[in-house]
Write an enzyme that holds these catalytic residues in place. Structure first.
Site, short mmCIF file in Angstrom:
data_model
loop_
_atom_site.label_atom_id
_atom_site.label_comp_id
_atom_site.label_asym_id
_atom_site.label_seq_id
_atom_site.Cartn_x
_atom_site.Cartn_y
_atom_site.Cartn_z
N LEU A 162 78.94 96.55 14.02
CA LEU A 162 79.67 95.31 13.80
C LEU A 162 78.61 94.27 13.45
O LEU A 162 77.63 94.10 14.19
CB LEU A 162 80.44 94.92 15.07
CG LEU A 162 81.44 93.78 14.97
CD1 LEU A 162 82.50 94.06 13.92
CD2 LEU A 162 82.11 93.54 16.32
N ASP A 163 78.79 93.62 12.33
CA ASP A 163 77.78 92.67 11.86
C ASP A 163 77.45 91.62 12.90
O ASP A 163 78.28 91.25 13.72
CB ASP A 163 78.27 91.95 10.59
CG ASP A 163 78.42 92.87 9.41
OD1 ASP A 163 77.67 93.86 9.33
OD2 ASP A 163 79.29 92.60 8.57
N ARG A 164 76.23 91.12 12.82
CA ARG A 164 75.75 90.10 13.76
C ARG A 164 76.64 88.86 13.76
O ARG A 164 76.87 88.25 14.80
CB ARG A 164 74.31 89.73 13.37
CG ARG A 164 73.63 88.87 14.38
CD ARG A 164 72.17 88.72 14.00
NE ARG A 164 71.82 87.33 14.08
CZ ARG A 164 70.79 86.78 13.49
NH1 ARG A 164 69.99 87.51 12.73
NH2 ARG A 164 70.54 85.51 13.62
N SER B 266 79.81 88.79 13.18
CA SER B 266 81.19 89.13 13.54
C SER B 266 81.27 89.31 15.05
O SER B 266 80.26 89.55 15.71
CB SER B 266 81.61 90.43 12.85
OG SER B 266 81.60 90.25 11.45
#
Length: 180
Positions: free
Chosen positions: A44-46, A48
């Site tokens: 999960l992107d930083r 997000s």
């Protein structure tokens, strides 16, 4: 018995346990989870927030993360602008991105969800409205939801992964986890 952890990843936290080589330390999973032998099933992107699953079972990890198993991932996306039905229809049919057409998704406009405050808060502009979309995808390209909403003219301001398969964030506060 496989161990499964449901973690509500806060904004600005890396979805890995270490941040080797970074000149300035950044928050990682190890700042929140002290359970030996578990690893993230997907990323999960930083920038997000939301649900991450961690497990000590490699087969379960692969089943969760691998798009060939078509496990749905549901996101709540706050987008810039007043999202219209044409954008929702386009998201549902699939969107052309630089790396090809996305698979069809479940997409609908929703009322603003009751979520925790994000730290730092989303930057609001009085002259530009915002709205919320619920989007369920069955693949996991890099920054896919953000790229999809931008492709239909509504850039993402805030992105929260709410559900993976049958697991959801229900009752899990940011920065905390529970056993699945």
């Amino acid at each position: 018995m496989a161990r499964l952890i449901l973690f509500n990843k806060p904004f600005d936290v890396l979805s890995q346990f270490t941040d080797a080589g970074s000149p300035t330390p950044r928050a990682t999973l190890s700042d929140y989870i002290d359970v030996p032998g578990v690893y993230p099933a997907g990323r999960l992107d930083r920038d997000s927030e939301g649900l991450m699953l961690l497990t000590d079972d490699g087969r379960l990890q692969a089943r969760i993360a691998d798009p060939k198993f078509k496990m749905g991932k549901t996101y709540l996306a706050q987008v810039e602008g007043d999202v219209d039905e044409a954008a929702i229809t386009a998201l549902a049919k699939g969107v052309m991105l630089k790396d090809g057409m996305t698979r069809p998704a479940l997409a609908r406009r929703i009322d603003p969800p009751e979520l925790w405050d994000r730290v730092p808060p989303v930057r609001y502009r009085k002259s530009v409205p915002d709205s919320w979309i619920e989007l369920t995808i069955h693949e996991g390209r890099n920054r896919q939801v953000r790229r999809m909403t931008a492709a239909v003219g509504f850039p993402t301001l805030r992105l929260v992964r709410w559900r993976i398969g049958d697991w959801s964030l229900e009752g899990i506060a940011p920065g905390t986890w529970s056993e699945g």
